[in-house]
Design a protein around this motif. Structure first.
Motif, PDB file in Angstrom:
ATOM      1  N   GLU A  98       0.824  -1.220   0.000  1.00  0.00           N
ATOM      2  CA  GLU A  98       0.000   0.000   0.000  1.00  0.00           C
ATOM      3  C   GLU A  98       0.852   1.262   0.000  1.00  0.00           C
ATOM      4  O   GLU A  98       0.489   2.265  -0.614  1.00  0.00           O
ATOM      5  N   VAL A 102       0.033   4.013  -2.743  1.00  0.00           N
ATOM      6  CA  VAL A 102      -0.350   5.372  -2.364  1.00  0.00           C
ATOM      7  C   VAL A 102       0.639   6.374  -2.959  1.00  0.00           C
ATOM      8  O   VAL A 102       0.253   7.422  -3.478  1.00  0.00           O
ATOM      9  N   PHE A 103       1.912   6.008  -2.929  1.00  0.00           N
ATOM     10  CA  PHE A 103       2.918   6.925  -3.465  1.00  0.00           C
ATOM     11  C   PHE A 103       2.742   7.116  -4.971  1.00  0.00           C
ATOM     12  O   PHE A 103       2.938   8.208  -5.497  1.00  0.00           O
ATOM     13  N   ARG A 105       0.066   7.294  -6.523  1.00  0.00           N
ATOM     14  CA  ARG A 105      -1.003   8.276  -6.760  1.00  0.00           C
ATOM     15  C   ARG A 105      -0.476   9.697  -6.836  1.00  0.00           C
ATOM     16  O   ARG A 105      -1.036  10.541  -7.534  1.00  0.00           O
ATOM     17  N   TYR A 106       0.574   9.982  -6.077  1.00  0.00           N
ATOM     18  CA  TYR A 106       1.113  11.342  -6.112  1.00  0.00           C
ATOM     19  C   TYR A 106       1.688  11.669  -7.493  1.00  0.00           C
ATOM     20  O   TYR A 106       1.881  12.821  -7.838  1.00  0.00           O
ATOM     21  N   PHE A 107       1.975  10.629  -8.257  1.00  0.00           N
ATOM     22  CA  PHE A 107       2.476  10.827  -9.621  1.00  0.00           C
ATOM     23  C   PHE A 107       1.352  10.678 -10.636  1.00  0.00           C
ATOM     24  O   PHE A 107       1.613  10.663 -11.830  1.00  0.00           O
ATOM     25  N   ALA A 108       0.127  10.518 -10.139  1.00  0.00           N
ATOM     26  CA  ALA A 108      -1.025  10.285 -11.014  1.00  0.00           C
ATOM     27  C   ALA A 108      -0.800   9.081 -11.924  1.00  0.00           C
ATOM     28  O   ALA A 108      -1.170   9.082 -13.093  1.00  0.00           O
ATOM     29  N   ARG A 150      10.488   2.863  -3.480  1.00  0.00           N
ATOM     30  CA  ARG A 150       9.445   3.877  -3.655  1.00  0.00           C
ATOM     31  C   ARG A 150       9.951   5.022  -4.530  1.00  0.00           C
ATOM     32  O   ARG A 150       9.217   5.555  -5.352  1.00  0.00           O
TER      33      ARG A 150
END
Lengths: 306, 264
Positions: A98, A102-103, A105-108, A150
């Motif tokens: 996860e 989740v990380f 997502r910060y890069f779309a 990550r």
């Protein structure tokens, strides 16, 4: 821009109130190389790195990454860069998997791609068995490797590693070194800061040593050792007055550190050790290869930094 | 769009919101207990224990039981608490102890997007808590339907307002213990004197003016108007405008103080 500079830093300065953390440094990092920033605590390494990925604003100077301006094109720069922080900033409530998702997502990043990259990277750093563990259940070395994985999620062209092996046991440290070497083979440019001279000597193609916010030397590790220290070092302890007198009379480069005398030998001084060990210090004298650590300590001094 | 400027907000803030949502899903069972139990405790205390002391209350010319009077205020308080505590204590832990914001800002997310994501998340917490509180209190027949539906958008608005001011405190406060100050000086007085447990008309005039400055007074008014079925009354609209203006002041302030705190 196949072979050009990935990072161009010119007269970079950072002032916090009365203190100047970075005092006019300039350097270039070429595509595909491992570039090191070395320096004692508080020398300005982390501050420099923070300006590089647009976390801290610079006080003056110019800074270009991928030939883009950090102030206006920061989003494009960060999209192509991976940053591995010194601190553990993993999400303790989320599992390893996860944390990666989740990380992403910060890069779309599309979720399917995020899942694929996660699988691949967890295998790469040897954490595929711990996918469902949470960071507090992992060892320090595992957490550091997860932070590295990550930072690679977005398939970066440049990866910034701030003290990637601080606090790791030798096994983990070697694994991280191996992985950094593999990344270099894939063409990624690596910028790294470290306290460990062995690490810098082993990994870096080129490096700078900074102190009090200024660059004090720059070059290839082997070349730096040759330039600043020489070929070999004779260490003698305790310091005998006769030996000191001999060294001074011969005009050798030397240094006294505590109860230890260090004599720096050039390549032409081949018989020097034989001579010294026979005449002055038969038992407490050792000859060793000069290292980057000698360079570092000679240039930044031996006093403690807090 | 200069990174250190203030116009750096795109929909990327949703990724920050999403991170909080995913973490919340891990612990939702625990998070749902307080809003489920708290209103029941209040109804028990004031409905059963207080009934003999205060048999009925007059509000807007309507005669109602004391529990009916405080029910909308309980929802308002739950809206205030869930977002305020989210963007103070919880955001502080993420910022300071877990360094979550640092990680986000090494990705293409701006500091303004991080803070906006946190504030919108705070408003979301208010919405969820209000929905649960409303559902529980409706079981006691304390809310008229379908008018009570209006509580939900109000929870988002009120939640945003309190999340913004909470975030501003997070930007200013040096360590987590000092959150006691805004809690004792701001939240507790509001909890008691914003027309929650008694109408502010009973206060001396200066205190009434003071109460009118406080955001909870307006949130309580808004919820109570909705409860009385007068959603589009002047009182409700004024309270709504107050909360919008309050948010418009404190949201930029929160962005500013947090940027100052995080970017060095």
């Amino acid at each position: 821009m196949k072979n050009g500079s990935i990072i161009k830093v010119q007269d970079l300065r950072k002032v916090y109130g009365d203190t100047t953390a970075v005092d006019g440094i300039s350097f270039k990092v070429n595509r595909g190389e491992i570039f090191g920033i070395l320096g004692p605590n508080g020398a300005g390494k982390t501050t420099t790195i923070r300006m590089l990925y647009g976390f801290s604003p610079m006080t003056s100077g110019s800074l270009r990454v991928f030939d883009l301006d950090i102030e206006t094109d920061w989003r494009a720069i960060r999209t192509r860069t991976g940053v591995c922080h010194q601190d553990n900033n993993l999400d303790p409530d989320l599992t390893v998997r996860e944390n990666m998702h989740v990380f992403a997502r910060y890069f779309a990043m599309p979720q399917k791609m995020a899942a694929e990259r996660t699988e691949h990277l967890l295998k790469f750093i040897g954490l595929e068995q711990r996918k469902e563990s949470k960071p507090p259940e992992l060892s320090g070395g595992m957490m550091r490797r997860l932070i590295l994985a990550r930072a690679l999620l977005n398939n970066p062209e440049l990866i910034i590693l701030d003290e990637p092996t601080t606090g790791l046991d030798p096994q983990s440290r070697h694994l991280v070194w191996e992985r950094i070497g593999e990344l270099k083979k894939t063409g990624i440019t690596v910028l790294l800061t470290t306290h460990y001279m062995e690490e810098a000597a082993r990994l870096c193609d080129r490096l700078i040593i900074i102190d009090y916010g200024r660059i004090i030397t720059e070059g290839n590790p082997a070349e730096l050792v040759k330039r600043h220290v020489g070929h070999e070092v004779i260490e003698s302890s305790p310091v005998s007055e006769e030996l000191c007198a001999f060294v001074k009379q011969r005009g050798l480069e030397y240094e006294v550190s505590g109860d230890r005398l260090l004599i720096y030998c050039r390549e032409e001084d081949e018989d020097l050790f034989h001579e010294i060990s026979h005449q002055y210090c038969r038992d407490n004298c050792a000859l060793r290869t000069a290292t980057l650590e000698d360079v570092f300590l000679r240039l930044t001094g031996r006093q403690l930094r807090e | 769009m200069n990174i250190f400027g203030s116009n750096n907000i795109t929909t990327r803030f949703l990724s920050v919101w999403c991170r909080n949502w995913i973490v919340y899903l891990r612990t939702w069972k625990i998070n749902f207990i307080p809003p489920l139990l708290e209103p029941i405790l209040y109804v028990a205390a004031f409905g059963v224990g207080f009934r003999l002391l205060v048999p009925s209350v007059q509000f807007h010319g309507q005669e109602m039981s004391y529990v009916q009077f405080i029910a909308p205020a309980l929802v308002a308080v739950s809206i205030m608490n869930s977002s305020f505590f989210e963007t103070t204590y919880a955001s502080f832990v993420r910022m300071y102890y877990q360094k979550t914001f640092d990680a986000m800002m090494s990705a293409p997310v701006s500091v303004q997007e991080v803070i906006t994501g946190e504030i919108v998340w705070g408003a979301t917490r208010s919405l969820m808590t209000a929905a649960v509180t409303l559902a529980v209190l409706s079981c006691f027949g304390l809310f008229p339907w379908p008018e009570a539906f209006w509580i939900l958008p109000v929870a988002v608005l009120g939640g945003f307002a309190f999340a913004a001011i909470g975030m501003m405190f997070t930007g200013l406060i040096p360590n987590i213990e000092l959150f006691n100050l805004p809690v004792f000086l701001f939240i507790t007085p509001m909890f008691l004197f914003s027309g929650t447990f008694f109408s502010i008309d009973t206060l001396p005039e200066w205190a009434q003016w003071f109460a009118l400055i406080l955001p909870l007074t307006h949130l309580v008014n808004l919820c109570r108007e909705i409860c009385c079925g007068s959603v589009l009354s002047i009182g409700a609209i004024t309270a709504g405008i107050y909360l919008v203006v309050f948010s418009a002041i404190f949201y930029p302030l929160a962005l500013r103080t947090m940027r100052k705190r995080l970017i060095k």
